[in-house]
Scaffold this motif. Sequence first.
Motif, PDB file in Angstrom:
ATOM      1  N   ALA A   1      -3.611 -30.699  12.367  1.00 12.02           N
ATOM      2  CA  ALA A   1      -4.661 -31.188  13.271  1.00 12.02           C
ATOM      3  C   ALA A   1      -4.134 -31.199  14.698  1.00 12.02           C
ATOM      4  O   ALA A   1      -2.991 -31.607  14.935  1.00 12.02           O
ATOM      5  CB  ALA A   1      -5.077 -32.594  12.861  1.00 12.02           C
TER       6      ALA A   1
ATOM      7  N   PHE B   1      -3.115 -44.791  10.255  1.00  9.63           N
ATOM      8  CA  PHE B   1      -3.451 -45.388   8.964  1.00  9.63           C
ATOM      9  C   PHE B   1      -3.302 -46.906   8.989  1.00  9.63           C
ATOM     10  O   PHE B   1      -4.030 -47.619   8.322  1.00  9.63           O
ATOM     11  CB  PHE B   1      -2.563 -44.806   7.858  1.00  9.63           C
ATOM     12  CG  PHE B   1      -2.957 -43.414   7.487  1.00  9.63           C
ATOM     13  CD1 PHE B   1      -4.003 -43.195   6.611  1.00  9.63           C
ATOM     14  CD2 PHE B   1      -2.294 -42.321   8.011  1.00  9.63           C
ATOM     15  CE1 PHE B   1      -4.383 -41.908   6.267  1.00  9.63           C
ATOM     16  CE2 PHE B   1      -2.668 -41.040   7.680  1.00  9.63           C
ATOM     17  CZ  PHE B   1      -3.714 -40.824   6.813  1.00  9.63           C
TER      18      PHE B   1
ATOM     19  N   TYR C   1       3.989 -37.893   4.701  1.00  8.88           N
ATOM     20  CA  TYR C   1       3.423 -36.539   4.511  1.00  8.88           C
ATOM     21  C   TYR C   1       4.484 -35.452   4.452  1.00  8.88           C
ATOM     22  O   TYR C   1       4.149 -34.290   4.386  1.00  8.88           O
ATOM     23  CB  TYR C   1       2.467 -36.183   5.644  1.00  8.88           C
ATOM     24  CG  TYR C   1       1.976 -37.379   6.368  1.00  8.88           C
ATOM     25  CD1 TYR C   1       0.893 -38.084   5.855  1.00  8.88           C
ATOM     26  CD2 TYR C   1       2.614 -37.831   7.502  1.00  8.88           C
ATOM     27  CE1 TYR C   1       0.469 -39.220   6.488  1.00  8.88           C
ATOM     28  CE2 TYR C   1       2.184 -38.974   8.135  1.00  8.88           C
ATOM     29  CZ  TYR C   1       1.113 -39.665   7.626  1.00  8.88           C
ATOM     30  OH  TYR C   1       0.693 -40.787   8.230  1.00  8.88           O
TER      31      TYR C   1
ATOM     32  N   TYR D   1      -6.468 -34.065   3.481  1.00  6.39           N
ATOM     33  CA  TYR D   1      -7.743 -34.241   4.187  1.00  6.39           C
ATOM     34  C   TYR D   1      -8.039 -33.093   5.144  1.00  6.39           C
ATOM     35  O   TYR D   1      -9.141 -33.003   5.665  1.00  6.39           O
ATOM     36  CB  TYR D   1      -7.799 -35.592   4.919  1.00  6.39           C
ATOM     37  CG  TYR D   1      -6.559 -35.988   5.686  1.00  6.39           C
ATOM     38  CD1 TYR D   1      -5.631 -36.856   5.128  1.00  6.39           C
ATOM     39  CD2 TYR D   1      -6.321 -35.512   6.959  1.00  6.39           C
ATOM     40  CE1 TYR D   1      -4.495 -37.238   5.813  1.00  6.39           C
ATOM     41  CE2 TYR D   1      -5.192 -35.894   7.662  1.00  6.39           C
ATOM     42  CZ  TYR D   1      -4.280 -36.755   7.083  1.00  6.39           C
ATOM     43  OH  TYR D   1      -3.154 -37.117   7.776  1.00  6.39           O
TER      44      TYR D   1
HETATM   45  S1  SF4 Z   1      -3.800 -35.923  11.422  1.00  6.06           S
HETATM   46 FE1  SF4 Z   1      -1.849 -36.742  12.175  1.00  6.06          FE
HETATM   47  S2  SF4 Z   1      -2.386 -38.316  13.688  1.00  6.06           S
HETATM   48 FE2  SF4 Z   1      -4.235 -37.918  12.428  1.00  6.06          FE
HETATM   49  S3  SF4 Z   1      -4.148 -39.410  10.780  1.00  6.06           S
HETATM   50 FE3  SF4 Z   1      -3.166 -37.571  10.019  1.00  6.06          FE
HETATM   51  S4  SF4 Z   1      -0.953 -37.841  10.432  1.00  6.06           S
HETATM   52 FE4  SF4 Z   1      -2.091 -39.347  11.699  1.00  6.06          FE
END
Ligand code: SF4
Length: 333
Positions: A273, A91, A249, A201
């Motif tokens: 992810a 970010f 997060y 996301y």
């Molecule tokens: S998925 Fe993980 S590595 Fe990718 S932007 Fe989000 S927190 Fe960062």
Amino acid sequence: MIRIGIPRALLYYQYYPMWQTFFQELGAEVVVSPPTSEAILSSGSSRVVAETCLPVKAFLGHVIYLVEKCDYIFIPAIRSVKYKVYNCSKFLGLPDMTKAVIPESPPILDIEIDINKGKRTLYQAIYQLGRHFTWSPLKVKRASIAAWQAHLNYRQLMAESYLTPPQAIERISGTSDPESKLPSSNPASPQATVAIIGHPYLLYDEYINHRLIHRLEQAHNRVLTPEMVTAPELESAIIRLVGRAYWTYEEEVVGAGEHYLKSGTDGIIGIMAFGCGPDSLMMDMVHRQATSLRVTPFMNLTLEEHTAEAGIVTRLEAFLDMIYRKKRKQVCV
Ligand code: SF4
């Protein structure tokens, strides 16, 4: 009228109403990229090395979509929004990475947000951003206040009305997105209550997660998400499990995970992810807690570019079967 492009990816799901209000209050038009598609994802993937995480590849694809459709693209570098709680390095480098790999991008509005540097620095950064539209500090201040209020209303709407971010955005803007496949409500008498945890996301990008929420609701399950838990509840859940958050997060993963483990849901699905460092640590903590409590079934789904839809469907069906069997057994006892 100046057109500001906002990619429908990464922090869009958390902050879109706030960003939209800020720019509109300053007289700009906001242009949002459409939901992720195969073309968007593959155009983003083609610009970076394979190890880059899936959400960042999707984000870059959304930026490419917005090229020639707007005058500026808004890509903030958000380091920290809470004292000593940080975002992942992707970010922080997002504006620079975008400039490097998408040289044809319109100029980037790249405000840096780091609450640890103090309120004065934050206000200066907001004024710098506002100066692209007006020289009046008062107008920028008014736009900032309206934007913050829009953000608070958005959070409250999701927590009180049990809405996902796309549903709340639709309700706020009074429009129904024809491409959105999210169902409008949970079933009246659900087969089971399933919580999903992870970054917005990943949870709300229907192309990336192969319409997970839709599949769960189509199978007559009630779906709960991290946004449906209030901020104080998330905070106390984090304190219980890890003491103090380091990553931004932790609320949507550790906080929501711990909260739903203790609040009587029938199952929890963690979505992460592939190649994400923070996710692998945080999801493991929730997994371990679920294993030690031995009450709520937990399944972890790792998403990447080549994740096959059939694999997701098979795992989901097996997980739901297990939950339904467990519930039937509890009724019989
Ligand atoms: S998925 Fe993980 S590595 Fe990718 S932007 Fe989000 S927190 Fe960062």
